[in-house]
Design a protein around this motif. Structure first.
Motif, PDB file in Angstrom:
ATOM      1  N   TYR A 189       2.803  -2.463   9.747  1.00  0.00           N
ATOM      2  CA  TYR A 189       3.263  -2.548   8.357  1.00  0.00           C
ATOM      3  C   TYR A 189       4.217  -3.731   8.189  1.00  0.00           C
ATOM      4  CZ  TYR A 189       1.492   2.164   7.156  1.00  0.00           C
ATOM      5  OH  TYR A 189       0.704   3.264   6.903  1.00  0.00           O
ATOM      6  N   ALA A 190       5.117  -3.890   9.144  1.00  0.00           N
ATOM      7  CA  ALA A 190       6.135  -4.948   9.042  1.00  0.00           C
ATOM      8  C   ALA A 190       5.526  -6.352   9.050  1.00  0.00           C
ATOM      9  CB  ALA A 190       7.153  -4.804  10.179  1.00  0.00           C
ATOM     10  N   ARG A 191       4.418  -6.540   9.746  1.00  0.00           N
ATOM     11  CA  ARG A 191       3.814  -7.877   9.794  1.00  0.00           C
ATOM     12  C   ARG A 191       2.818  -8.101   8.652  1.00  0.00           C
ATOM     13  NH1 ARG A 191       1.883  -5.648  14.695  1.00  0.00           N
ATOM     14  NH2 ARG A 191      -0.205  -4.819  14.460  1.00  0.00           N
ATOM     15  N   SER A 192       2.633  -7.091   7.816  1.00  0.00           N
ATOM     16  CA  SER A 192       1.670  -7.187   6.712  1.00  0.00           C
ATOM     17  C   SER A 192       2.313  -7.744   5.453  1.00  0.00           C
ATOM     18  CB  SER A 192       1.097  -5.807   6.404  1.00  0.00           C
ATOM     19  OG  SER A 192       0.408  -5.307   7.522  1.00  0.00           O
ATOM     20  N   LYS A 193       1.494  -8.374   4.654  1.00  0.00           N
ATOM     21  CA  LYS A 193       1.958  -8.889   3.367  1.00  0.00           C
ATOM     22  C   LYS A 193       1.507  -7.985   2.224  1.00  0.00           C
ATOM     23  CE  LYS A 193       2.575 -12.932   0.593  1.00  0.00           C
ATOM     24  NZ  LYS A 193       2.582 -14.348   0.475  1.00  0.00           N
ATOM     25  N   VAL A 194       0.416  -7.248   2.440  1.00  0.00           N
ATOM     26  CA  VAL A 194      -0.116  -6.334   1.432  1.00  0.00           C
ATOM     27  C   VAL A 194      -0.860  -5.222   2.163  1.00  0.00           C
ATOM     28  CG1 VAL A 194      -2.244  -7.688   1.128  1.00  0.00           C
ATOM     29  CG2 VAL A 194      -1.469  -6.197  -0.722  1.00  0.00           C
ATOM     30  N   PHE A 195      -0.874  -4.038   1.545  1.00  0.00           N
ATOM     31  CA  PHE A 195      -1.638  -2.908   2.066  1.00  0.00           C
ATOM     32  C   PHE A 195      -2.806  -2.685   1.126  1.00  0.00           C
ATOM     33  CE2 PHE A 195      -2.701   1.605   2.124  1.00  0.00           C
ATOM     34  CZ  PHE A 195      -2.861   1.847   3.483  1.00  0.00           C
ATOM     35  N   LEU A 252       5.688  -2.571   0.881  1.00  0.00           N
ATOM     36  CA  LEU A 252       4.496  -3.405   0.750  1.00  0.00           C
ATOM     37  C   LEU A 252       3.882  -3.264  -0.630  1.00  0.00           C
ATOM     38  CD1 LEU A 252       2.708  -2.925   4.181  1.00  0.00           C
ATOM     39  CD2 LEU A 252       3.757  -5.001   3.280  1.00  0.00           C
ATOM     40  N   PRO A 253       3.417  -4.361  -1.207  1.00  0.00           N
ATOM     41  CA  PRO A 253       2.588  -4.268  -2.409  1.00  0.00           C
ATOM     42  C   PRO A 253       1.269  -3.603  -2.018  1.00  0.00           C
ATOM     43  CG  PRO A 253       3.341  -6.521  -2.049  1.00  0.00           C
ATOM     44  CD  PRO A 253       3.666  -5.744  -0.817  1.00  0.00           C
ATOM     45  N   ILE A 254       0.641  -2.943  -2.979  1.00  0.00           N
ATOM     46  CA  ILE A 254      -0.570  -2.166  -2.703  1.00  0.00           C
ATOM     47  C   ILE A 254      -1.730  -2.662  -3.559  1.00  0.00           C
ATOM     48  CG2 ILE A 254      -1.564   0.161  -2.663  1.00  0.00           C
ATOM     49  CD1 ILE A 254       0.938  -0.126  -0.860  1.00  0.00           C
ATOM     50  N   ASN A 291      -0.290  -0.939 -11.977  1.00  0.00           N
ATOM     51  CA  ASN A 291      -0.809  -2.297 -12.123  1.00  0.00           C
ATOM     52  C   ASN A 291       0.258  -3.293 -12.542  1.00  0.00           C
ATOM     53  OD1 ASN A 291      -3.557  -2.404 -11.348  1.00  0.00           O
ATOM     54  ND2 ASN A 291      -4.094  -1.231 -13.160  1.00  0.00           N
ATOM     55  N   SER A 292       0.302  -4.376 -11.815  1.00  0.00           N
ATOM     56  CA  SER A 292       1.210  -5.506 -11.985  1.00  0.00           C
ATOM     57  C   SER A 292       2.670  -5.143 -11.733  1.00  0.00           C
ATOM     58  CB  SER A 292       1.040  -6.186 -13.355  1.00  0.00           C
ATOM     59  OG  SER A 292       1.686  -5.455 -14.375  1.00  0.00           O
ATOM     60  N   LYS A 293       2.933  -3.931 -11.262  1.00  0.00           N
ATOM     61  CA  LYS A 293       4.298  -3.532 -10.898  1.00  0.00           C
ATOM     62  C   LYS A 293       4.469  -3.589  -9.381  1.00  0.00           C
ATOM     63  CE  LYS A 293       5.582  -2.480 -15.101  1.00  0.00           C
ATOM     64  NZ  LYS A 293       6.451  -3.350 -15.831  1.00  0.00           N
ATOM     65  N   ASN A 294       3.779  -2.667  -8.678  1.00  0.00           N
ATOM     66  CA  ASN A 294       3.858  -2.667  -7.215  1.00  0.00           C
ATOM     67  C   ASN A 294       2.535  -3.052  -6.567  1.00  0.00           C
ATOM     68  OD1 ASN A 294       2.590  -0.137  -7.866  1.00  0.00           O
ATOM     69  ND2 ASN A 294       3.154   0.635  -5.848  1.00  0.00           N
ATOM     70  N   GLY A 295       1.619  -3.540  -7.377  1.00  0.00           N
ATOM     71  CA  GLY A 295       0.317  -3.941  -6.868  1.00  0.00           C
ATOM     72  C   GLY A 295      -0.724  -3.785  -7.950  1.00  0.00           C
ATOM     73  N   TYR A 296      -1.962  -3.508  -7.511  1.00  0.00           N
ATOM     74  CA  TYR A 296      -3.069  -3.428  -8.458  1.00  0.00           C
ATOM     75  C   TYR A 296      -4.104  -2.410  -8.004  1.00  0.00           C
ATOM     76  CZ  TYR A 296      -1.103  -7.683 -10.299  1.00  0.00           C
ATOM     77  OH  TYR A 296      -0.234  -8.586 -10.847  1.00  0.00           O
ATOM     78  N   LEU A 297      -4.685  -1.764  -8.985  1.00  0.00           N
ATOM     79  CA  LEU A 297      -5.854  -0.929  -8.749  1.00  0.00           C
ATOM     80  C   LEU A 297      -7.091  -1.797  -8.990  1.00  0.00           C
ATOM     81  CD1 LEU A 297      -4.689   2.221 -10.702  1.00  0.00           C
ATOM     82  CD2 LEU A 297      -4.897   2.018  -8.213  1.00  0.00           C
ATOM     83  N   PHE A 298      -8.114  -1.609  -8.168  1.00  0.00           N
ATOM     84  CA  PHE A 298      -9.352  -2.340  -8.407  1.00  0.00           C
ATOM     85  C   PHE A 298     -10.472  -1.351  -8.684  1.00  0.00           C
ATOM     86  CE2 PHE A 298      -9.297  -1.764  -3.794  1.00  0.00           C
ATOM     87  CZ  PHE A 298     -10.586  -1.351  -3.508  1.00  0.00           C
ATOM     88  N   GLU A 299     -11.480  -1.834  -9.374  1.00  0.00           N
ATOM     89  CA  GLU A 299     -12.628  -0.999  -9.703  1.00  0.00           C
ATOM     90  C   GLU A 299     -13.279  -0.518  -8.418  1.00  0.00           C
ATOM     91  OE1 GLU A 299     -17.038  -1.547 -11.624  1.00  0.00           O
ATOM     92  OE2 GLU A 299     -15.470  -2.938 -12.264  1.00  0.00           O
ATOM     93  N   SER A 300     -13.355   0.788  -8.281  1.00  0.00           N
ATOM     94  CA  SER A 300     -13.933   1.398  -7.089  1.00  0.00           C
ATOM     95  C   SER A 300     -15.320   0.812  -6.811  1.00  0.00           C
ATOM     96  CB  SER A 300     -14.066   2.898  -7.333  1.00  0.00           C
ATOM     97  OG  SER A 300     -13.614   3.601  -6.255  1.00  0.00           O
ATOM     98  N   GLY A 301     -15.544   0.419  -5.578  1.00  0.00           N
ATOM     99  CA  GLY A 301     -16.845  -0.108  -5.197  1.00  0.00           C
ATOM    100  C   GLY A 301     -17.057  -1.575  -5.509  1.00  0.00           C
ATOM    101  N   LYS A 305      -7.668  -8.954  -7.005  1.00  0.00           N
ATOM    102  CA  LYS A 305      -6.337  -8.341  -6.968  1.00  0.00           C
ATOM    103  C   LYS A 305      -5.581  -8.758  -5.701  1.00  0.00           C
ATOM    104  CE  LYS A 305      -7.355  -6.417 -10.875  1.00  0.00           C
ATOM    105  NZ  LYS A 305      -8.002  -5.188 -11.114  1.00  0.00           N
ATOM    106  N   LEU A 306      -6.284  -8.834  -4.576  1.00  0.00           N
ATOM    107  CA  LEU A 306      -5.642  -9.313  -3.346  1.00  0.00           C
ATOM    108  C   LEU A 306      -5.138 -10.743  -3.518  1.00  0.00           C
ATOM    109  CD1 LEU A 306      -8.071  -7.930  -0.624  1.00  0.00           C
ATOM    110  CD2 LEU A 306      -5.641  -7.350  -0.861  1.00  0.00           C
TER     111      LEU A 306
END
Length: 164
Positions: A58-64, A85-87, A101-111, A119-120
């Motif tokens: 987790y510590a070496r990651s920039k995004v989950f 981590l941003p998600i 969305n746009s706060k702590n990361g983003y949701l993407f359309e499933s599939g 979003k990444l």
């Protein structure tokens, strides 16, 4: 495979290494897919990690990122948020409760690997100020999922129900 396909769509100048943690029955097929997509040099299969090794990951990651559509609570996502981590997550099950969305990361359309990659890219290309805002918001949101708060809420429900 959605995440691997999304990584394949990311520009190489982002210099992304995608780490897959855990050992499961899909490892072989995911490894073959990474090779097929031509991104095997951008994917690391870490296998099972001890708690300390997981914290280091987790510590070496920039995004989950998570593409699962079967997450009932998503402990892994909550752990990543607790590590600031941003998600980027599939818009399914419990994940919309954790990702704003746009706060702590983003949701993407499933599939959709295309939407996931988009979003990444937003997070990976964010300037330092914006990136720090994503991190801070993950910490703020996860505070509401503290175990003590959860237990208190259940106790309130239990007491209220038993008063009736």
């Amino acid at each position: 495979n959605i995440l691997l396909k999304a990584v394949a769509l990311l520009p190489e100048n982002l210099d992304v290494t995608f780490e897959i943690v855990g050992s499961g029955k899909l490892k072989r097929s995911l490894s073959k897919l990474a090779k097929y997509l031509g991104i095997e040099n951008r994917v690391v299969f870490s296998g099972y990690l001890s708690d300390d090794q997981l914290l280091a990951a987790y510590a070496r990651s920039k995004v989950f990122a998570i593409s699962s559509i079967a997450e009932l609570q998503s402990i892994a996502t909550m752990e990543a948020m607790a590590m600031a981590l941003p998600i980027v997550a599939a818009d399914a099950t419990a994940l919309p409760h954790l990702v704003k969305n746009s706060k702590n990361g983003y949701l993407f359309e499933s599939g959709s690997p295309q939407d996931c990659a988009k979003k990444l890219r937003i997070i990976l290309a964010a300037d330092n100020k914006r990136y720090l805002a994503y991190r801070n918001e993950s910490l703020e949101i996860i505070k509401n999922h503290d175990i003590e708060k959860t237990i208190d809420a259940f106790e309130e429900i239990y007491l209220a129900k038993n008063k009736s």
